[in-house]
Design a protein around this motif. Structure first.
Motif, PDB file in Angstrom:
ATOM      1  N   GLY A 105      -6.072 -25.360 -22.624  1.00 51.55           N
ATOM      2  CA  GLY A 105      -6.359 -23.860 -23.908  1.00 51.55           C
ATOM      3  C   GLY A 105      -8.256 -24.355 -23.643  1.00 51.55           C
ATOM      4  O   GLY A 105      -8.925 -24.963 -22.629  1.00 51.55           O
ATOM      5  N   ASN A 106      -8.748 -24.433 -24.697  1.00 46.69           N
ATOM      6  CA  ASN A 106     -10.194 -24.899 -25.032  1.00 46.69           C
ATOM      7  C   ASN A 106     -10.000 -26.005 -25.483  1.00 46.69           C
ATOM      8  O   ASN A 106     -11.056 -25.988 -26.061  1.00 46.69           O
ATOM      9  N   ALA A 107      -8.702 -26.739 -25.552  1.00 42.86           N
ATOM     10  CA  ALA A 107      -9.095 -28.002 -25.695  1.00 42.86           C
ATOM     11  C   ALA A 107      -9.411 -28.913 -23.755  1.00 42.86           C
ATOM     12  O   ALA A 107      -9.737 -29.520 -24.456  1.00 42.86           O
ATOM     13  N   TYR A 108      -9.487 -27.941 -22.988  1.00 45.34           N
ATOM     14  CA  TYR A 108     -10.181 -28.332 -22.049  1.00 45.34           C
ATOM     15  C   TYR A 108     -11.095 -29.270 -21.544  1.00 45.34           C
ATOM     16  O   TYR A 108     -11.504 -29.146 -22.277  1.00 45.34           O
ATOM     17  N   ASP A 109     -11.196 -30.078 -21.524  1.00 45.14           N
ATOM     18  CA  ASP A 109     -12.282 -31.276 -21.294  1.00 45.14           C
ATOM     19  C   ASP A 109     -12.570 -31.221 -19.383  1.00 45.14           C
ATOM     20  O   ASP A 109     -10.981 -31.573 -18.080  1.00 45.14           O
ATOM     21  N   ASN A 110     -13.660 -31.731 -18.788  1.00 45.94           N
ATOM     22  CA  ASN A 110     -13.461 -31.846 -17.115  1.00 45.94           C
ATOM     23  C   ASN A 110     -14.822 -33.261 -17.454  1.00 45.94           C
ATOM     24  O   ASN A 110     -15.608 -32.734 -18.204  1.00 45.94           O
ATOM     25  N   TYR A 111     -14.936 -34.054 -16.054  1.00 43.56           N
ATOM     26  CA  TYR A 111     -16.168 -34.838 -15.921  1.00 43.56           C
ATOM     27  C   TYR A 111     -16.989 -33.555 -15.263  1.00 43.56           C
ATOM     28  O   TYR A 111     -17.036 -32.213 -14.287  1.00 43.56           O
ATOM     29  N   ASN A 112     -18.450 -33.834 -15.754  1.00 43.91           N
ATOM     30  CA  ASN A 112     -19.381 -32.179 -15.399  1.00 43.91           C
ATOM     31  C   ASN A 112     -19.814 -33.102 -14.410  1.00 43.91           C
ATOM     32  O   ASN A 112     -19.574 -34.397 -13.439  1.00 43.91           O
ATOM     33  N   GLU A 113     -20.952 -32.213 -13.393  1.00 42.22           N
ATOM     34  CA  GLU A 113     -21.313 -33.016 -11.963  1.00 42.22           C
ATOM     35  C   GLU A 113     -22.509 -34.481 -12.423  1.00 42.22           C
ATOM     36  O   GLU A 113     -22.502 -35.141 -11.400  1.00 42.22           O
ATOM     37  N   ASP A 114     -22.347 -34.152 -13.175  1.00 42.21           N
ATOM     38  CA  ASP A 114     -22.844 -36.367 -13.677  1.00 42.21           C
ATOM     39  C   ASP A 114     -22.586 -37.174 -13.922  1.00 42.21           C
ATOM     40  O   ASP A 114     -22.890 -38.396 -14.497  1.00 42.21           O
ATOM     41  N   GLY A 115     -21.258 -36.637 -13.760  1.00 39.42           N
ATOM     42  CA  GLY A 115     -19.772 -37.605 -13.900  1.00 39.42           C
ATOM     43  C   GLY A 115     -19.533 -37.693 -15.567  1.00 39.42           C
ATOM     44  O   GLY A 115     -18.974 -38.542 -16.086  1.00 39.42           O
ATOM     45  N   ILE A 116     -19.949 -36.775 -16.742  1.00 37.52           N
ATOM     46  CA  ILE A 116     -19.892 -36.881 -18.274  1.00 37.52           C
ATOM     47  C   ILE A 116     -18.497 -36.033 -18.718  1.00 37.52           C
ATOM     48  O   ILE A 116     -18.863 -35.273 -18.243  1.00 37.52           O
ATOM     49  N   LEU A 117     -17.819 -36.753 -19.126  1.00 36.61           N
ATOM     50  CA  LEU A 117     -16.072 -35.997 -20.337  1.00 36.61           C
ATOM     51  C   LEU A 117     -17.068 -34.855 -20.967  1.00 36.61           C
ATOM     52  O   LEU A 117     -17.979 -35.414 -22.126  1.00 36.61           O
ATOM     53  N   VAL A 118     -17.325 -33.651 -20.953  1.00 33.34           N
ATOM     54  CA  VAL A 118     -17.514 -32.603 -21.553  1.00 33.34           C
ATOM     55  C   VAL A 118     -16.352 -31.856 -21.889  1.00 33.34           C
ATOM     56  O   VAL A 118     -15.411 -31.532 -21.120  1.00 33.34           O
ATOM     57  N   HIS A 119     -16.456 -30.885 -23.133  1.00 34.43           N
ATOM     58  CA  HIS A 119     -14.832 -30.035 -23.288  1.00 34.43           C
ATOM     59  C   HIS A 119     -15.938 -29.012 -23.072  1.00 34.43           C
ATOM     60  O   HIS A 119     -16.849 -28.575 -24.016  1.00 34.43           O
ATOM     61  N   LYS A 120     -15.417 -27.865 -21.650  1.00 34.13           N
ATOM     62  CA  LYS A 120     -15.888 -26.400 -21.768  1.00 34.13           C
ATOM     63  C   LYS A 120     -16.094 -25.323 -22.701  1.00 34.13           C
ATOM     64  O   LYS A 120     -16.628 -25.093 -22.741  1.00 34.13           O
ATOM     65  N   TYR A 121     -14.903 -25.863 -23.731  1.00 37.05           N
ATOM     66  CA  TYR A 121     -14.674 -24.847 -24.551  1.00 37.05           C
ATOM     67  C   TYR A 121     -15.233 -24.912 -26.161  1.00 37.05           C
ATOM     68  O   TYR A 121     -15.196 -24.655 -27.477  1.00 37.05           O
ATOM     69  N   GLY A 122     -16.209 -26.108 -26.675  1.00 36.19           N
ATOM     70  CA  GLY A 122     -16.583 -26.649 -27.575  1.00 36.19           C
ATOM     71  C   GLY A 122     -16.013 -27.818 -27.465  1.00 36.19           C
ATOM     72  O   GLY A 122     -15.144 -28.033 -27.169  1.00 36.19           O
ATOM     73  N   PRO A 123     -17.021 -28.397 -29.184  1.00 33.61           N
ATOM     74  CA  PRO A 123     -16.411 -30.667 -29.645  1.00 33.61           C
ATOM     75  C   PRO A 123     -14.751 -29.334 -29.767  1.00 33.61           C
ATOM     76  O   PRO A 123     -14.448 -28.908 -30.486  1.00 33.61           O
ATOM     77  N   HIS A 124     -13.558 -30.602 -29.649  1.00 33.29           N
ATOM     78  CA  HIS A 124     -12.515 -30.210 -29.923  1.00 33.29           C
ATOM     79  C   HIS A 124     -12.768 -32.249 -30.942  1.00 33.29           C
ATOM     80  O   HIS A 124     -11.874 -33.047 -29.889  1.00 33.29           O
ATOM     81  N   TRP A 125     -12.536 -32.376 -32.485  1.00 31.84           N
ATOM     82  CA  TRP A 125     -12.563 -34.065 -33.261  1.00 31.84           C
ATOM     83  C   TRP A 125     -11.165 -33.640 -33.791  1.00 31.84           C
ATOM     84  O   TRP A 125     -10.777 -32.391 -34.343  1.00 31.84           O
ATOM     85  N   PHE A 126      -9.995 -34.652 -32.380  1.00 34.49           N
ATOM     86  CA  PHE A 126      -8.853 -34.716 -33.344  1.00 34.49           C
ATOM     87  C   PHE A 126      -8.917 -35.643 -34.600  1.00 34.49           C
ATOM     88  O   PHE A 126      -9.323 -36.636 -34.911  1.00 34.49           O
TER      89      PHE A 126
END
Length: 366
Positions: free
Chosen positions: A39-60
């Motif tokens: 869902g909105n918590a999905y994260d992935n490594y961008n083309e520069d190798g930085i882990l980002v949250h695609k749908y905005g920050p999720h701070w648990f």
């Protein structure tokens, strides 16, 4: 034949799929329109190798040990306090407002919680029962701090004047008399060590769970045999908008990578009065990732349209009344369970939607 068709692979759908599959030995088909789980918590490594949250920050963050222990089955943690500053009058000041915020903003030397409380008492407006977001803030910290930190940020976030928003919107942000600069004070504050997507992958490993991505459940519902549905999507969509559409806020993101280790020194800076964006996130401060590059994300808030991702239910009385019409229809259908931020038209923190899902599982399997 599946025991459950679950629509939506965010927290609500995934938690229920995992529990039903592993604890009740049910066969589950999990369906999502998107091309990924989480869902909105999905994260992935961008083309520069930085882990980002695609749908905005999720701070648990949570005080719920049951929720924390539940997720701990699927991830190790990076314990981390979320700290935010707000760009006000040319300075980066702590938010929530605390002793340092007041001292730096006004050139004061308050040195005790009692001093700070006395300051608030002298500037706040006496309102015994705040009826909206503006009254909630000025009854705590007065008009000037409201104007500098809250008024324009709320207008940017909601495009609704704080006078016309429920008091609960700003009540979520505390005011402190000490120097505590943590955004949250919950017992458990952390990030999944390898990211949210890795955590969801472990959560959904059971052979009892089948996953269909990039799929609208309406396209397959007549071809799939199942006993019961759990629906975590927008409740108005489920009923073909028969009473009208529930309004939502959506977000637009601008990602930028810099050839430097650090951009702003902390993971979040809010911009209540300057620029069109509401905040800038710098991901590495939250994830602990080491890199000579850094990625930031500027976040813009806007009204959702038919093609937008839906993020925030808009907390106004008329919207709640419309939701209640759909809720009454949903309560009539025994074969479908509704759960999640979109299905409940309610702003849940992550721990709240997990707790709601665990509670629904227990109720369903009693």
């Amino acid at each position: 034949m599946f025991d459950y068709l679950i629509v939506g692979a965010g927290f609500a759908g995934s938690v229920l799929a995992e529990r039903l599959a592993t604890q009740a030995n049910k066969r589950v088909l999990l369906v999502d329109k998107r091309t990924h789980i989480g869902g909105n918590a999905y994260d992935n490594y961008n083309e520069d190798g930085i882990l980002v949250h695609k749908y905005g920050p999720h701070w648990f963050h949570t005080n719920d040990k049951g929720v924390f222990d539940y997720l701990s089955q699927f991830t190790e943690w990076r314990f981390h306090y979320h700290r935010v500053k707000s760009y006000v009058d040319g300075n980066l000041l702590p938010i929530p407002i605390n002793m340092d915020t007041v001292n730096e903003l006004y050139g004061l030397k308050l040195s005790s919680p009692e001093d700070v409380q006395t300051f608030f008492d002298t500037v706040k407006v006496q309102i015994d029962n705040p009826k909206n977001s503006e009254e909630m803030v000025i009854s705590q910290v007065g008009k000037d701090l409201y104007d500098k930190f809250f008024k324009n940020y709320t207008l940017k976030q909601w495009e609704i004047h704080p006078k016309d928003l429920a008091a609960s919107v700003t009540a979520r942000i505390p005011t402190r008399t000490n120097r505590d600069n943590r955004y949250f004070t919950d017992k458990y504050q952390c990030m999944p060590k390898y990211g949210y997507t890795a955590m969801f992958n472990k959560m959904l490993m059971s052979p009892n769970i089948s996953i269909l991505l990039n799929t609208d459940y309406n396209d397959i519902i007549k071809e799939v045999s199942y006993k019961k549905m759990i629906y975590t999507g927008p409740i108005d969509s489920f009923f073909d908008y028969k009473f009208g559409k529930l309004p939502y806020r959506t977000l637009r993101f601008e990602h930028e990578t810099f050839n430097q280790e650090n951009y702003q020194g902390l993971q979040q800076v809010n911009y209540p009065n300057d620029f069109d964006f509401t905040r800038i996130i710098e991901w590495k401060h939250a994830t602990g990732q080491k890199s000579n590059l850094t990625t930031i994300t500027r976040e813009y808030s806007l009204l959702a349209d038919d093609h937008s991702d839906k993020y925030y239910p808009i907390p106004r009385e008329e919207n709640h009344a419309l939701f209640n019409k759909y809720k009454a229809e949903a309560d009539k259908i025994e074969s479908v369970l509704f759960c999640g931020r979109l299905a409940d038209y309610k702003y849940y923190n992550m721990d709240q939607v997990i707790a709601r899902s665990l509670s629904l599982f227990k109720k369903e399997t009693v």
